[in-house]
Scaffold this active site. Structure first.
Site, mmCIF file in Angstrom:
data_model
loop_
_atom_site.group_PDB
_atom_site.id
_atom_site.type_symbol
_atom_site.label_atom_id
_atom_site.label_comp_id
_atom_site.label_asym_id
_atom_site.label_seq_id
_atom_site.Cartn_x
_atom_site.Cartn_y
_atom_site.Cartn_z
ATOM 1 C CE LYS A 280 8.972 8.813 0.503
ATOM 2 N NZ LYS A 280 8.487 8.707 1.791
ATOM 3 N NE ARG A 354 -0.872 4.845 6.057
ATOM 4 C CZ ARG A 354 -0.211 5.346 7.115
ATOM 5 N NH1 ARG A 354 -1.020 5.741 7.859
ATOM 6 N NH2 ARG A 354 1.221 5.167 7.151
#
Length: 516
Positions: A280, A354
């Site tokens: 990020k 996920r």
């Protein structure tokens, strides 16, 4: 850790404030929460009406709202204080019970700031089904306003809080129920809102072992996560640091009588998300210690269920992992065989949640196959897209069996009633096409290369991935995914926003409905 010591919740009968003298009540402030104009409330009589009339004479703006609560000297009322928290007219179709929660939280905090330690809250909610749970929502808001962060409590810097909160119109049964929900939401806040070193994976496990002592909940901690290959891949770069190593916590609540329903909840507990090899940038890493809100919600829900002794079996699976970056970090293009046996090609290492959920759901499926009338839930701060699409609402999406069972309809109704509203999506063929294999080397692709906020259906297609990678697709087990990325903190500033404890109240109500 410095445990959370919530205020005692005290119910007070409806006619308590109709007395000519209120001196005998064990409170030191009255918090009046009402739609505007406050002066039109026909139920305001005696010393409350007199105190309000004097205040309105001095400041007519009190009759308008919403506005910040005002503290008024009222010698005839408990503690000599009246706190007025106007909510606005609440006459529009779009108004809902969250206005009550916001006004009560502000009014209770203002009373405590003024010196009260035992405020009594009196809510004048509008009639109608939208506000049917106004008192319960108000009680949770008042209690929640007194929660302080773990870091503040342990440093001895927590602000002064109420020792008890009274609520007009609550009986003993509802007081017990709401106190249980508040304890669950507090545990959720502690897990979700605490900085990443203090609430690393194994320290969350330790907190769970403490929090569930004496509740009847069985706590099992798996430190060897090799049987969860996708989760283990996310954790690979963190294995060299003892305190950052992953674990899976299993919370098992079984009621005394045989249960006719089993509900399994899996929660994403990424204690810090650097993005991994897809690091990020541009300041987007700040606040990523809140990426464990799903695990917090599951733990809080199981705690509330055990305290309420709900007559359904509840299993919580917390996937606790740090998505670190380093020499051992997993990378895009890797193909990993999931716990279910499905071959997953990694599309982006910043789509790590996920992966954690898929392996947990595979285990949840195994539990469900041996259980009566099961339903599976995943709860996660999964995408930024859910906030882009829905704003401050829980994003809910379910498979065909869940839709046919009316599970999403029920969640929708309960979310509205309890002030944790839901926006619903449904899986579409495009979502499955999006994650379809591109070659014979994989069975499913975890994600594309873009951030979810820049991807069409960015919070819906991950459901398709979960459905496939967990091995659930084509099964008859109802499965619902709740994306809480837009509600985990309020305001929606992931670094400084206050953890909400959502959607513990809605899901606790769901457990009650599931038992019927």
């Amino acid at each position: 850790m410095s445990s959370y010591d919530p205020p005692l919740l005290l119910g007070q009968p409806e006619d308590a404030l109709a007395q000519s003298s209120l001196e005998g009540l064990p409170f030191d402030a009255l918090v009046l929460v009402a739609p505007s104009p406050v002066s039109s409330r026909a139920t305001l009589t005696g010393p409350v009406s007199a105190a309000l009339a004097c205040a309105l004479k001095a400041d007519a703006a009190l009759d308008r709202g919403p506005r910040l609560p005002a503290v008024i000297a009222a010698p005839a009322l408990p503690g000599g204080r009246l706190v007025v928290a106007p909510m606005g007219p609440l006459a529009e179709d779009t108004d809902d019970v969250r206005s009550v929660a916001e006004a009560v939280a502000a009014g209770t905090s203002r009373a405590v700031d003024a010196g009260a330690t035992r405020p009594l809250v009196w809510v004048q909610a509008p009639a109608g089904p939208r506000f049917a749970r106004a008192r319960e929502v108000a009680a949770l808001a008042a209690l929640g306003s007194q929660w302080a962060p773990v870091e503040a409590r342990e440093a001895g810097k927590a602000p002064r809080t109420a020792e008890a909160v009274g609520m007009v119109g609550l009986d003993e049964a509802r007081v017990r129920s709401l106190s249980a929900i508040d304890h669950g939401r507090a545990l959720c806040r502690d897990i979700a809102g605490t900085e990443p070193e203090r609430m690393s994976p194994r320290r969350i496990a330790e907190l769970c072992e403490i929090a569930f002592r004496g509740t009847g909940v069985k706590v099992d901690v798996e430190h060897d996560v090799s049987s969860y290959p996708l989760l283990a891949a996310v954790a690979r770069a963190s294995m060299g640091v003892e305190r950052h190593r992953p674990c899976v916590v299993r919370l098992s609540y079984t009621p005394e009588a045989p249960a006719s329903r089993t509900l399994v909840f899996v929660g994403k507990g990424v204690t810090y998300d650097t993005g991994g090899a897809d690091l990020k940038t541009d300041g987007h890493m700040a606040g990523m210690s809140r990426d464990k809100g799903g695990a917090g919600a599951v733990a809080g829900l199981v705690l509330a269920a055990s305290l309420l002794k709900v007559p359904v079996r509840v299993v919580g699976l917390l996937g606790l992992v740090r998505n670190s970056v380093g020499d051992e970090a997993f990378v895009s293009d890797e193909i990993i065989r999931a716990r279910s046996g499905v071959r997953v090609r990694i599309g982006n290492t910043d789509a790590e949640g996920r992966l954690v959920l898929a392996d947990l759901l595979a285990e949840a499926k195994t539990i469900a196959e041996r259980a009566p009338s099961p339903t599976l839930f995943s709860i996660a701060t999964l995408t930024g897209h859910v906030y882009r699409a829905f704003g401050p609402y829980v994003g809910a999406i379910g498979n065909g069996p869940a839709q046919r069972a009316g599970t999403l309809d029920l969640l929708d109704r309960l979310g509205e009633a309890w002030g944790e509203p839901v926006e619903r999506s449904r899986p579409r063929r495009e979502d499955y096409s999006f994650v379809a294999p591109r070659s014979s080397a994989e069975d499913v692709v975890s994600s594309n290369r873009l951030a979810s906020v820049n991807t069409p259906r960015g919070h819906q297609f991950p459901f398709a991935f979960l459905d496939i990678a967990s091995g659930l697709r084509g099964d008859r087990i109802p499965f619902v995914h709740l994306d809480i990325g837009g509600v985990v903190v309020d305001p929606p500033d992931w670094q400084f926003g206050r953890p909400t404890g959502s959607p513990v109240a809605m899901l606790t109500a769901f457990l009650g409905q599931a038992a019927e």
